[in-house]
Design a protein around this motif. Structure first.
Motif, PDB file in Angstrom:
ATOM      1  N   ALA A 278      40.504  73.283  52.114  1.00  0.00           N
ATOM      2  CA  ALA A 278      41.797  73.067  51.444  1.00  0.00           C
ATOM      3  C   ALA A 278      42.731  74.239  51.705  1.00  0.00           C
ATOM      4  CB  ALA A 278      41.575  72.873  49.944  1.00  0.00           C
TER       5      ALA A 278
ATOM      6  N   ALA B 196      45.033  75.235  57.305  1.00  0.00           N
ATOM      7  CA  ALA B 196      44.826  74.195  58.317  1.00  0.00           C
ATOM      8  C   ALA B 196      44.647  72.830  57.646  1.00  0.00           C
ATOM      9  CB  ALA B 196      43.603  74.532  59.169  1.00  0.00           C
TER      10      ALA B 196
ATOM     11  N   ARG C  48      34.832  73.977  48.317  1.00  0.00           N
ATOM     12  CA  ARG C  48      33.792  74.589  47.487  1.00  0.00           C
ATOM     13  C   ARG C  48      34.309  74.854  46.075  1.00  0.00           C
ATOM     14  NH1 ARG C  48      33.301  80.481  50.490  1.00  0.00           N
ATOM     15  NH2 ARG C  48      35.525  80.824  50.631  1.00  0.00           N
TER      16      ARG C  48
HETATM   17  P1  NAP Z   1      42.362  79.505  55.250  1.00  0.00           P
HETATM   18  O1  NAP Z   1      43.712  79.102  54.794  1.00  0.00           O
HETATM   19  O2  NAP Z   1      41.831  80.850  54.920  1.00  0.00           O
HETATM   20  O3  NAP Z   1      41.339  78.394  54.661  1.00  0.00           O
HETATM   21  C1  NAP Z   1      39.967  78.502  54.905  1.00  0.00           C
HETATM   22  C2  NAP Z   1      39.246  77.301  54.302  1.00  0.00           C
HETATM   23  O4  NAP Z   1      37.852  77.471  54.597  1.00  0.00           O
HETATM   24  C3  NAP Z   1      39.354  77.212  52.778  1.00  0.00           C
HETATM   25  O5  NAP Z   1      39.357  75.865  52.387  1.00  0.00           O
HETATM   26  C4  NAP Z   1      38.065  77.913  52.322  1.00  0.00           C
HETATM   27  O6  NAP Z   1      37.604  77.482  51.070  1.00  0.00           O
HETATM   28  C5  NAP Z   1      37.107  77.427  53.378  1.00  0.00           C
HETATM   29  N1  NAP Z   1      35.928  78.270  53.493  1.00  0.00           N
HETATM   30  C6  NAP Z   1      35.870  79.540  53.967  1.00  0.00           C
HETATM   31  N2  NAP Z   1      34.587  79.974  53.931  1.00  0.00           N
HETATM   32  C7  NAP Z   1      33.838  78.944  53.429  1.00  0.00           C
HETATM   33  C8  NAP Z   1      32.459  78.777  53.141  1.00  0.00           C
HETATM   34  N3  NAP Z   1      31.574  79.739  53.396  1.00  0.00           N
HETATM   35  N4  NAP Z   1      32.051  77.587  52.656  1.00  0.00           N
HETATM   36  C9  NAP Z   1      32.912  76.590  52.423  1.00  0.00           C
HETATM   37  N5  NAP Z   1      34.238  76.688  52.664  1.00  0.00           N
HETATM   38  C10 NAP Z   1      34.697  77.851  53.148  1.00  0.00           C
HETATM   39  O7  NAP Z   1      42.212  79.375  56.821  1.00  0.00           O
HETATM   40  P2  NAP Z   1      42.953  78.340  57.790  1.00  0.00           P
HETATM   41  O8  NAP Z   1      44.169  78.959  58.315  1.00  0.00           O
HETATM   42  O9  NAP Z   1      43.031  77.029  57.092  1.00  0.00           O
HETATM   43  O10 NAP Z   1      41.911  78.282  59.002  1.00  0.00           O
HETATM   44  C11 NAP Z   1      40.675  77.588  58.889  1.00  0.00           C
HETATM   45  C12 NAP Z   1      40.060  77.431  60.281  1.00  0.00           C
HETATM   46  O11 NAP Z   1      40.913  76.600  61.059  1.00  0.00           O
HETATM   47  C13 NAP Z   1      39.942  78.756  61.053  1.00  0.00           C
HETATM   48  O12 NAP Z   1      38.738  78.731  61.778  1.00  0.00           O
HETATM   49  C14 NAP Z   1      41.110  78.709  62.008  1.00  0.00           C
HETATM   50  O13 NAP Z   1      40.876  79.444  63.193  1.00  0.00           O
HETATM   51  C15 NAP Z   1      41.184  77.214  62.296  1.00  0.00           C
HETATM   52  N6  NAP Z   1      42.490  76.767  62.740  1.00  0.00           N
HETATM   53  C16 NAP Z   1      42.553  76.099  63.907  1.00  0.00           C
HETATM   54  C17 NAP Z   1      43.761  75.646  64.397  1.00  0.00           C
HETATM   55  C18 NAP Z   1      43.808  74.931  65.689  1.00  0.00           C
HETATM   56  O14 NAP Z   1      44.896  74.788  66.259  1.00  0.00           O
HETATM   57  N7  NAP Z   1      42.696  74.430  66.186  1.00  0.00           N
HETATM   58  C19 NAP Z   1      44.934  75.868  63.644  1.00  0.00           C
HETATM   59  C20 NAP Z   1      44.833  76.531  62.430  1.00  0.00           C
HETATM   60  C21 NAP Z   1      43.603  76.997  61.988  1.00  0.00           C
HETATM   61  P3  NAP Z   1      38.131  78.167  49.722  1.00  0.00           P
HETATM   62  O15 NAP Z   1      39.438  77.490  49.435  1.00  0.00           O
HETATM   63  O16 NAP Z   1      37.059  77.822  48.755  1.00  0.00           O
HETATM   64  O17 NAP Z   1      38.271  79.633  49.983  1.00  0.00           O
END
Ligand code: NAP
Length: 286
Positions: free
Chosen positions: A134, A137, A157
């Motif tokens: 959530a 991304a 989570r």
């Molecule tokens: P973010 O805003 O920090 O969100 C991270 C998400 O992961 C949150 O929902 C967090 O849950 C969850 N999370 C982290 N550790 C966890 C764990 N151990 N168990 C369960 N859930 C966990 O990060 P983001 O910007 O959304 O990025 C997330 C991923 O997407 C990264 O790997 C990033 O590189 C990738 N991404 C890819 C693209 C692409 O173009 N392919 C674009 C953007 C991002 P909580 O809310 O509970 O903390």
């Protein structure tokens, strides 16, 4: 990058913090060269307190386009002149276009996520999607899926379940469609996956250096489901390996990353760059 920078060269770039590890300059400069465009793309490290000055600088230097990354995707909005309706709904911008001094914000993370599905002739309308995560991304992913008529359940989570509930509520308000939020437990995952056509991992679980982690136990995966991991480093995460072993169709986050770049490039230049070239440049970094 063009062969030589001249007085006519147009500048595009990335603002974020940190930016040292970005693949975007390699992807965009290769594509500018391929298209014969007199443009150059550079990464600018911009601290949070300097965001407003950076956008003023974009105007002053007549920078043609910017990508915006963490931590500025939400906070950049008040400094822009216009917002694309989808970016407005999502409340986050990753691409800015400077059209004769008028700055418009777009979200090509969302449209970049969609494109690999459409390329595989997977239309989200009517599909059941289990979305894990959530964060930033997940926000882009959930809005574009809801806009395209998918039925969503957001799984996060326990510690941050409020984030998922809040996101579900925002989507319900924006699209008038009920979205459920639930805690990331084995039981909830099993229930959601029984019904799901598509599973999306939008958490950072499985991202390098934690390559051996996955948000979904392997034995919950089955053939017939599409497993889309937004994590792009590694290209093939443990979740995608497990999905392949279960004979599920897989999509890597590298495709989303490349497509968000393609769609930004197209907005700046009017030209659609080749996917394979940009992907090859991105892969060199991994
Ligand atoms: P973010 O805003 O920090 O969100 C991270 C998400 O992961 C949150 O929902 C967090 O849950 C969850 N999370 C982290 N550790 C966890 C764990 N151990 N168990 C369960 N859930 C966990 O990060 P983001 O910007 O959304 O990025 C997330 C991923 O997407 C990264 O790997 C990033 O590189 C990738 N991404 C890819 C693209 C692409 O173009 N392919 C674009 C953007 C991002 P909580 O809310 O509970 O903390």
């Amino acid at each position: 990058m063009t062969k030589s920078i001249s007085g006519k060269t147009k500048v595009c770039g990335l603002i974020g913090d940190p930016v040292e590890h970005t693949m975007s300059p390699a992807m965009h400069n290769a594509a500018f060269k391929e298209a014969g465009l007199d443009y150059v793309y550079v990464a600018f490290e911009v601290k949070s307190g300097s965001l407003g000055k950076a956008i003023e600088g974009m105007r002053a230097f007549n920078i043609a386009g910017l990508n915006v990354t963490i931590p500025h995707k939400v906070n950049v909005i008040p400094f822009l002149d216009k917002l694309d309706p989808l970016a407005e709904k999502i409340g986050a911008v990753n691409t800015v276009v400077n059209d004769n001094g008028v700055l418009t914000g777009y979200n090509t993370d969302a449209t970049g996520f969609l494109q690999p599905l459409l390329e595989r002739e997977i239309e989200p309308e009517g599909k059941y999607v289990a979305l894990v995560g959530a964060g930033g991304a997940a926000r882009a992913v959930s809005f574009i899926l809801a806009e395209r008529g998918a039925n969503l359940v957001i799984i996060n989570r326990q510690e941050e379940l409020d984030w998922a509930a809040d996101l579900a509520e925002k989507i319900t308000q924006a699209f008038g469609k009920a979205v459920n939020a639930m805690e990331l437990t084995r039981g909830n995952l099993a229930g959601a996956l029984e019904k799901a056509d598509i599973l999306v991992n939008a958490t950072s679980v499985g991202m390098s250096p934690n390559d051996d982690e996955t948000p979904v136990p392997a034995n919950l995966l089955k053939s017939g489901i599409i497993v889309y991991d937004v994590v792009y480093n590694p290209i093939k995460t443990k979740l995608l390996k497990d999905a392949e072993a279960a004979r599920a169709e897989t999509i890597s986050g590298i495709d989303m990353l490349v497509w968000q770049g393609i769609l930004a490039f197209e907005k700046w230049t009017g030209i659609k760059p080749p996917f394979d070239l940009m992907k090859a440049e991105a892969v060199k970094f991994l």
